[in-house]
Design a protein around this motif. Structure first.
Motif, PDB file in Angstrom:
ATOM      1  N   LEU A   1      66.533  36.709-110.582  1.00  0.00           N
ATOM      2  CA  LEU A   1      66.898  34.859-110.705  1.00  0.00           C
ATOM      3  C   LEU A   1      67.582  34.176-109.805  1.00  0.00           C
ATOM      4  CD1 LEU A   1      66.347  32.548-112.323  1.00  0.00           C
ATOM      5  CD2 LEU A   1      68.336  33.210-113.625  1.00  0.00           C
ATOM      6  N   THR A   2      68.988  34.890-109.502  1.00  0.00           N
ATOM      7  CA  THR A   2      69.714  34.752-107.647  1.00  0.00           C
ATOM      8  C   THR A   2      68.910  34.928-106.826  1.00  0.00           C
ATOM      9  OG1 THR A   2      71.513  35.770-109.505  1.00  0.00           O
ATOM     10  CG2 THR A   2      71.541  35.900-107.001  1.00  0.00           C
ATOM     11  N   GLN A   3      67.779  36.270-105.790  1.00  0.00           N
ATOM     12  CA  GLN A   3      67.007  36.539-105.330  1.00  0.00           C
ATOM     13  C   GLN A   3      66.098  35.008-105.361  1.00  0.00           C
ATOM     14  OE1 GLN A   3      64.941  39.807-105.944  1.00  0.00           O
ATOM     15  NE2 GLN A   3      66.803  41.242-104.408  1.00  0.00           N
ATOM     16  N   LEU A   4      65.572  34.831-106.850  1.00  0.00           N
ATOM     17  CA  LEU A   4      64.641  33.480-106.527  1.00  0.00           C
ATOM     18  C   LEU A   4      65.363  32.093-105.934  1.00  0.00           C
ATOM     19  CD1 LEU A   4      61.418  32.734-106.672  1.00  0.00           C
ATOM     20  CD2 LEU A   4      61.978  32.124-108.902  1.00  0.00           C
ATOM     21  N   THR A   5      66.492  31.524-106.950  1.00  0.00           N
ATOM     22  CA  THR A   5      67.398  30.723-106.475  1.00  0.00           C
ATOM     23  C   THR A   5      67.935  31.060-104.554  1.00  0.00           C
ATOM     24  OG1 THR A   5      68.334  30.910-108.152  1.00  0.00           O
ATOM     25  CG2 THR A   5      70.030  30.075-106.872  1.00  0.00           C
ATOM     26  N   GLU A   6      68.152  32.043-103.926  1.00  0.00           N
ATOM     27  CA  GLU A   6      68.414  32.416-102.505  1.00  0.00           C
ATOM     28  C   GLU A   6      67.215  31.729-102.238  1.00  0.00           C
ATOM     29  OE1 GLU A   6      69.646  36.150-102.348  1.00  0.00           O
ATOM     30  OE2 GLU A   6      71.634  35.641-103.098  1.00  0.00           O
ATOM     31  N   ARG A   7      66.191  31.897-101.866  1.00  0.00           N
ATOM     32  CA  ARG A   7      65.283  31.322-101.480  1.00  0.00           C
ATOM     33  C   ARG A   7      65.059  29.858-101.150  1.00  0.00           C
ATOM     34  NH1 ARG A   7      60.390  34.629-103.656  1.00  0.00           N
ATOM     35  NH2 ARG A   7      59.478  33.634-102.219  1.00  0.00           N
ATOM     36  N   PHE A   8      64.438  29.917-102.721  1.00  0.00           N
ATOM     37  CA  PHE A   8      64.596  27.869-102.844  1.00  0.00           C
ATOM     38  C   PHE A   8      65.776  27.625-102.205  1.00  0.00           C
ATOM     39  CE2 PHE A   8      65.893  24.020-105.312  1.00  0.00           C
ATOM     40  CZ  PHE A   8      64.913  23.557-104.760  1.00  0.00           C
ATOM     41  N   ARG A   9      66.549  28.180-102.070  1.00  0.00           N
ATOM     42  CA  ARG A   9      68.402  27.507-101.386  1.00  0.00           C
ATOM     43  C   ARG A   9      68.041  27.297 -99.813  1.00  0.00           C
ATOM     44  NH1 ARG A   9      69.943  24.375-105.580  1.00  0.00           N
ATOM     45  NH2 ARG A   9      70.873  25.569-106.816  1.00  0.00           N
ATOM     46  N   GLU A  10      67.301  28.457 -99.410  1.00  0.00           N
ATOM     47  CA  GLU A  10      67.056  28.575 -97.545  1.00  0.00           C
ATOM     48  C   GLU A  10      66.033  27.400 -97.924  1.00  0.00           C
ATOM     49  OE1 GLU A  10      66.369  32.885 -97.600  1.00  0.00           O
ATOM     50  OE2 GLU A  10      68.057  33.391 -97.881  1.00  0.00           O
ATOM     51  N   SER A  11      65.363  27.144 -98.599  1.00  0.00           N
ATOM     52  CA  SER A  11      64.403  26.539 -97.800  1.00  0.00           C
ATOM     53  C   SER A  11      64.656  24.577 -97.985  1.00  0.00           C
ATOM     54  CB  SER A  11      62.913  26.313 -99.185  1.00  0.00           C
ATOM     55  OG  SER A  11      63.234  26.143-100.225  1.00  0.00           O
ATOM     56  N   GLU A  12      65.526  24.941 -98.833  1.00  0.00           N
ATOM     57  CA  GLU A  12      65.993  23.446 -98.771  1.00  0.00           C
ATOM     58  C   GLU A  12      66.259  23.168 -97.623  1.00  0.00           C
ATOM     59  OE1 GLU A  12      67.686  21.950-103.321  1.00  0.00           O
ATOM     60  OE2 GLU A  12      68.545  23.537-102.433  1.00  0.00           O
ATOM     61  N   LYS A  13      67.295  23.718 -97.141  1.00  0.00           N
ATOM     62  CA  LYS A  13      67.760  23.980 -95.491  1.00  0.00           C
ATOM     63  C   LYS A  13      67.264  23.977 -94.323  1.00  0.00           C
ATOM     64  CE  LYS A  13      72.081  27.032 -96.878  1.00  0.00           C
ATOM     65  NZ  LYS A  13      72.817  28.062 -96.612  1.00  0.00           N
ATOM     66  N   ARG A  14      66.072  25.082 -94.851  1.00  0.00           N
ATOM     67  CA  ARG A  14      64.954  24.599 -94.142  1.00  0.00           C
ATOM     68  C   ARG A  14      64.294  23.245 -93.845  1.00  0.00           C
ATOM     69  NH1 ARG A  14      63.899  30.007 -95.661  1.00  0.00           N
ATOM     70  NH2 ARG A  14      62.120  29.049 -96.464  1.00  0.00           N
ATOM     71  N   THR A  15      63.576  22.871 -95.105  1.00  0.00           N
ATOM     72  CA  THR A  15      63.228  21.169 -95.075  1.00  0.00           C
ATOM     73  C   THR A  15      63.809  20.376 -94.536  1.00  0.00           C
ATOM     74  OG1 THR A  15      62.584  22.607 -96.947  1.00  0.00           O
ATOM     75  CG2 THR A  15      62.600  20.061 -97.188  1.00  0.00           C
ATOM     76  N   GLU A  16      65.532  20.166 -94.638  1.00  0.00           N
ATOM     77  CA  GLU A  16      66.743  19.136 -94.065  1.00  0.00           C
ATOM     78  C   GLU A  16      66.768  19.257 -92.962  1.00  0.00           C
ATOM     79  OE1 GLU A  16      68.836  15.757 -94.125  1.00  0.00           O
ATOM     80  OE2 GLU A  16      68.567  16.981 -95.684  1.00  0.00           O
ATOM     81  N   ILE A  17      66.518  20.521 -92.207  1.00  0.00           N
ATOM     82  CA  ILE A  17      66.593  20.710 -90.721  1.00  0.00           C
ATOM     83  C   ILE A  17      65.482  19.934 -90.130  1.00  0.00           C
ATOM     84  CG2 ILE A  17      65.868  22.346 -88.734  1.00  0.00           C
ATOM     85  CD1 ILE A  17      68.231  23.843 -90.215  1.00  0.00           C
ATOM     86  N   LEU A  18      64.031  20.011 -90.907  1.00  0.00           N
ATOM     87  CA  LEU A  18      62.284  19.680 -90.288  1.00  0.00           C
ATOM     88  C   LEU A  18      63.105  18.556 -90.980  1.00  0.00           C
ATOM     89  CD1 LEU A  18      59.962  22.466 -91.821  1.00  0.00           C
ATOM     90  CD2 LEU A  18      60.556  22.426 -89.582  1.00  0.00           C
ATOM     91  N   ARG A  19      63.037  17.770 -91.471  1.00  0.00           N
ATOM     92  CA  ARG A  19      63.408  16.454 -91.960  1.00  0.00           C
ATOM     93  C   ARG A  19      63.659  15.794 -90.565  1.00  0.00           C
ATOM     94  NH1 ARG A  19      66.306  12.032 -92.930  1.00  0.00           N
ATOM     95  NH2 ARG A  19      67.991  13.726 -93.372  1.00  0.00           N
ATOM     96  N   GLN A  20      65.164  16.086 -90.330  1.00  0.00           N
ATOM     97  CA  GLN A  20      65.894  15.608 -89.460  1.00  0.00           C
ATOM     98  C   GLN A  20      64.882  15.841 -88.078  1.00  0.00           C
ATOM     99  OE1 GLN A  20      69.660  17.662 -89.427  1.00  0.00           O
ATOM    100  NE2 GLN A  20      70.069  16.204 -90.961  1.00  0.00           N
TER     101      GLN A  20
END
Length: 70
Positions: free
Chosen positions: A6-25
């Motif tokens: 669960l922790t690993q999946l959560t970390e992957r999710f947080r990383e994807s959120e960061k990448r998504t924000e960068i791509l949005r910008q």
């Protein structure tokens, strides 16, 4: 599902959120550049899937940011 998985999946999710924000910008900057280069709004909408209103908001937000910088 154990805690470690669960922790690993959560970390992957947080990383994807960061990448998504960068791509949005990056996409917003590209939209502003296209508008500055006089690409028709219709073409920007077709390329991005955004509505004309969304494009206008993105372009105006960029103008506001530029005006706010000293």
């Amino acid at each position: 599902m154990d805690k470690r998985s669960l922790t690993q999946l959560t970390e992957r999710f947080r990383e994807s959120e960061k990448r998504t924000e960068i791509l949005r910008q990056e996409l917003a900057a590209a939209i502003r550049q296209a508008a500055a280069d006089d690409v028709p709004q219709k073409d920007i909408c077709e390329a991005t899937g955004y509505t004309r209103q969304q494009i206008r908001r993105i372009v105006l937000a960029g103008e506001t940011e530029t005006a706010a910088q000293p």
